[in-house]
Design a protein around this motif. Structure first.
Motif, PDB file in Angstrom:
ATOM      1  N   TYR A 156      71.168 -69.884  63.522  1.00  0.00           N
ATOM      2  CA  TYR A 156      70.112 -70.318  64.423  1.00  0.00           C
ATOM      3  C   TYR A 156      70.111 -71.836  64.609  1.00  0.00           C
ATOM      4  O   TYR A 156      70.708 -72.582  63.829  1.00  0.00           O
ATOM      5  CB  TYR A 156      68.738 -69.860  63.911  1.00  0.00           C
ATOM      6  N   LEU A 160      65.676 -75.843  68.001  1.00  0.00           N
ATOM      7  CA  LEU A 160      64.880 -74.916  68.812  1.00  0.00           C
ATOM      8  C   LEU A 160      63.764 -74.291  67.990  1.00  0.00           C
ATOM      9  O   LEU A 160      62.667 -74.052  68.506  1.00  0.00           O
ATOM     10  CB  LEU A 160      65.779 -73.843  69.425  1.00  0.00           C
ATOM     11  N   PHE A 161      64.018 -74.025  66.727  1.00  0.00           N
ATOM     12  CA  PHE A 161      62.956 -73.538  65.852  1.00  0.00           C
ATOM     13  C   PHE A 161      61.845 -74.580  65.748  1.00  0.00           C
ATOM     14  O   PHE A 161      60.653 -74.258  65.849  1.00  0.00           O
ATOM     15  CB  PHE A 161      63.511 -73.225  64.456  1.00  0.00           C
ATOM     16  N   ALA A 164      59.666 -74.875  68.738  1.00  0.00           N
ATOM     17  CA  ALA A 164      58.774 -73.718  68.878  1.00  0.00           C
ATOM     18  C   ALA A 164      57.699 -73.691  67.800  1.00  0.00           C
ATOM     19  O   ALA A 164      56.861 -72.779  67.769  1.00  0.00           O
ATOM     20  CB  ALA A 164      59.582 -72.428  68.836  1.00  0.00           C
ATOM     21  N   ASN A 180      60.127 -64.854  67.205  1.00  0.00           N
ATOM     22  CA  ASN A 180      60.622 -64.572  68.551  1.00  0.00           C
ATOM     23  C   ASN A 180      59.568 -64.850  69.613  1.00  0.00           C
ATOM     24  O   ASN A 180      59.862 -65.398  70.681  1.00  0.00           O
ATOM     25  CB  ASN A 180      61.078 -63.115  68.641  1.00  0.00           C
ATOM     26  N   LEU A 183      59.319 -68.574  70.116  1.00  0.00           N
ATOM     27  CA  LEU A 183      60.468 -69.088  70.856  1.00  0.00           C
ATOM     28  C   LEU A 183      60.334 -68.780  72.348  1.00  0.00           C
ATOM     29  O   LEU A 183      60.627 -69.633  73.199  1.00  0.00           O
ATOM     30  CB  LEU A 183      61.759 -68.492  70.299  1.00  0.00           C
ATOM     31  N   LYS A 184      59.896 -67.567  72.661  1.00  0.00           N
ATOM     32  CA  LYS A 184      59.674 -67.226  74.069  1.00  0.00           C
ATOM     33  C   LYS A 184      58.647 -68.156  74.695  1.00  0.00           C
ATOM     34  O   LYS A 184      58.819 -68.643  75.826  1.00  0.00           O
ATOM     35  CB  LYS A 184      59.193 -65.774  74.186  1.00  0.00           C
ATOM     36  N   SER A 186      58.026 -71.111  73.939  1.00  0.00           N
ATOM     37  CA  SER A 186      58.592 -72.452  74.110  1.00  0.00           C
ATOM     38  C   SER A 186      59.603 -72.508  75.241  1.00  0.00           C
ATOM     39  O   SER A 186      60.115 -73.583  75.581  1.00  0.00           O
ATOM     40  CB  SER A 186      59.252 -72.919  72.807  1.00  0.00           C
ATOM     41  N   VAL A 188      62.575 -70.523  75.459  1.00  0.00           N
ATOM     42  CA  VAL A 188      63.956 -70.270  75.092  1.00  0.00           C
ATOM     43  C   VAL A 188      64.146 -68.809  74.694  1.00  0.00           C
ATOM     44  O   VAL A 188      63.208 -68.168  74.191  1.00  0.00           O
ATOM     45  CB  VAL A 188      64.390 -71.196  73.928  1.00  0.00           C
ATOM     46  N   PRO A 190      65.017 -65.939  72.368  1.00  0.00           N
ATOM     47  CA  PRO A 190      65.064 -65.889  70.901  1.00  0.00           C
ATOM     48  C   PRO A 190      66.443 -65.524  70.354  1.00  0.00           C
ATOM     49  O   PRO A 190      66.985 -66.226  69.501  1.00  0.00           O
ATOM     50  CB  PRO A 190      64.030 -64.816  70.551  1.00  0.00           C
ATOM     51  N   HIS A 271      72.349 -74.279  73.313  1.00  0.00           N
ATOM     52  CA  HIS A 271      70.893 -74.272  73.142  1.00  0.00           C
ATOM     53  C   HIS A 271      70.170 -73.497  74.230  1.00  0.00           C
ATOM     54  O   HIS A 271      69.021 -73.805  74.579  1.00  0.00           O
ATOM     55  CB  HIS A 271      70.349 -75.710  73.057  1.00  0.00           C
ATOM     56  N   SER A 274      68.305 -69.199  70.725  1.00  0.00           N
ATOM     57  CA  SER A 274      68.076 -69.789  69.410  1.00  0.00           C
ATOM     58  C   SER A 274      68.878 -69.156  68.290  1.00  0.00           C
ATOM     59  O   SER A 274      69.283 -69.839  67.361  1.00  0.00           O
ATOM     60  CB  SER A 274      66.592 -69.704  69.051  1.00  0.00           C
TER      61      SER A 274
END
Length: 430
Positions: A156, A160-161, A164, A180, A183-184, A186, A188, A190, A271, A274
């Motif tokens: 991962y 990106l983590f 988020a 997940n 992440l969505k 944010s 991106v 997942p 990127h 994630s």
């Protein structure tokens, strides 16, 4: 799957790379003296991975002037079919990537590979260790030389983590689903998955099965190829529930795993996604697909999360050992010399640097610096048991049926019950 790339950058079927021109298939020369040509089929088709094989062939030739090594690069997803056709015709390469498990067992049964038990040098047995050698053995006989260890887990992007708001890596499926969702939110994707190649999507099912099935069930199924234990159905239900949360990128069913920036590995490399569930070869593939073709600076790793109610040990890991076999028609002495050469410490350090993949040589492992590979090796070394990838463990016919049925489930064209029916039917056909 496999050993899937396993291990390298798979882009296209590439032309063979030779030190001296020779025929396509093996058997050049003999062990009785005189010039010998060894033909090698491997699956790294570009970049540092392919260069490694060219350099290894050249270095070996300098040490053994009478032995010429011809390296042919074959795209990963095409390798198994081409190899089996060549072996069946008696015109296979001298040295080839060995997936292991049921696939290797079928080759042994058909008399298509050499027994290397007495050909492993003392240095090899010391530097590689008994565990990796056992992974390439059947009934105490060694049929392949291990080159790297390929534990699986989730690679991962730390950046990106962080963006988020995820501060801890998920340890349970509930935590993964929560991550997940973040992440969505944010913006991106997942999880990237290359379902076009089937096996990458199927690995989600494999890992649910690893958590839900006991070690005994996994081992018994390898012998009986009977998937009647309820854990196999439970694994399908878990995958179905996970897929319903829509964690994968749009168009995942037509996305390849390792070929180009639009592949699942490419999405992580750039990127656009994630995470990716993949084996230990993945960092090298990702590195080849970043804009500067260098390792992804923020890449990290965590093991597959625990699953509620499972009978499998939560520390168990899915993984394999990539090895290389000698075909039954290969000159045994020269072929064994080449395989022993590949696991010497300098060659294993070069292998690690080329593939960004954990080497099997214990001394070479000491030069591994990437935290994600160190974590991966630590998890592998302390795992109570390591299961080979299921499509390899259970053989080509059952493995292919399993992979196709899982993709059909994800595509809405099949049910969980169809997975069990498909593999049982494939097993019955032999």
């Amino acid at each position: 799957m496999k050993s899937k790339m396993r291990g390298a950058t798979a882009i296209a079927l590439a032309a063979g790379v030779a030190l001296v021109a020779a025929g396509c298939a093996g058997g050049g020369g003999s062990s009785s003296g005189g010039p010998v040509t060894l033909t090698v089929w491997q699956n790294s088709t570009t970049g540092p991975g392919q260069q490694y094989w060219m350099d290894a062939a050249s270095a070996f030739h300098k040490l053994h002037p009478d032995i010429t090594v011809k390296v042919q690069s074959i795209q990963n997803e095409q390798l198994d079919g081409k190899l089996q056709t060549a072996l069946n015709s008696g015109n296979g390469p001298d040295v080839f990537l060995q997936r292991g498990g049921g696939k290797m067992a079928a080759m042994v049964k058909a008399g298509q590979v050499l027994d290397l038990t007495g050909s492993l040098s003392a240095e090899t047995r010391t530097s590689v260790g008994a565990g990796a050698i056992k992974a390439e053995s059947i009934d105490g006989k060694v049929y392949a030389m291990p080159l790297d260890v390929l534990p699986e887990g989730i690679f991962y992007s730390k950046n990106l983590f962080s963006k988020a708001g995820i501060t801890q890596t998920p340890t349970t499926m509930d935590e993964l689903n929560t991550a997940n969702a973040a992440l969505k939110k944010s913006g991106v994707t997942p999880v990237a998955v290359g379902a076009k190649d089937a096996w990458p999507a199927a690995h989600w099912y494999y890992n649910f099965a690893l958590r839900l099935c006991s070690e005994k069930t996994l081992d018994d199924t390898a012998k009986t190829l009977n998937f009647s234990d309820p854990c196999w159905t439970a694994a399908g239900e878990q995958l179905k529930q996970f897929a319903a949360t829509q964690p994968f990128q749009p168009g995942f069913l037509t996305t390849s795993a390792q070929q180009g920036a639009g592949s699942s590995a490419g999405l992580v490399a750039n990127h656009k996604a994630s995470m990716e569930l993949m084996g230990g070869w993945d960092p090298g593939v990702i590195a080849s697909l970043t804009p500067d073709q260098k390792p992804l600076a923020d890449l990290a790793w965590f093991p597959f999360p625990t699953v509620s109610g499972g009978q499998g040990d939560p520390a168990a890991i899915m993984g394999g050992v990539d090895g290389y076999s000698c075909s039954a028609t290969a000159p045994k002495k020269e072929c064994a010399e080449f395989l022993n050469f590949l696991v010497t410490t300098p060659q294993q350090e070069a292998y690690y640097k080329a593939f960004n993949s954990p080497p099997v040589n214990l001394d070479a492992q000491k030069v591994v610096t990437e935290p994600y590979l160190q974590q991966l090796l630590a998890a592998y070394n302390k795992a109570p048991y390591v299961s080979q990838y299921l499509d390899t463990l259970y053989g080509q016919n059952v493995g292919n049926a399993l992979n196709v049925a899982i993709v059909n489930l994800l595509a809405g064209k099949g049910t969980v019950a169809d997975i069990i029916t498909s593999v049982n039917q494939a097993a019955a056909k032999g």
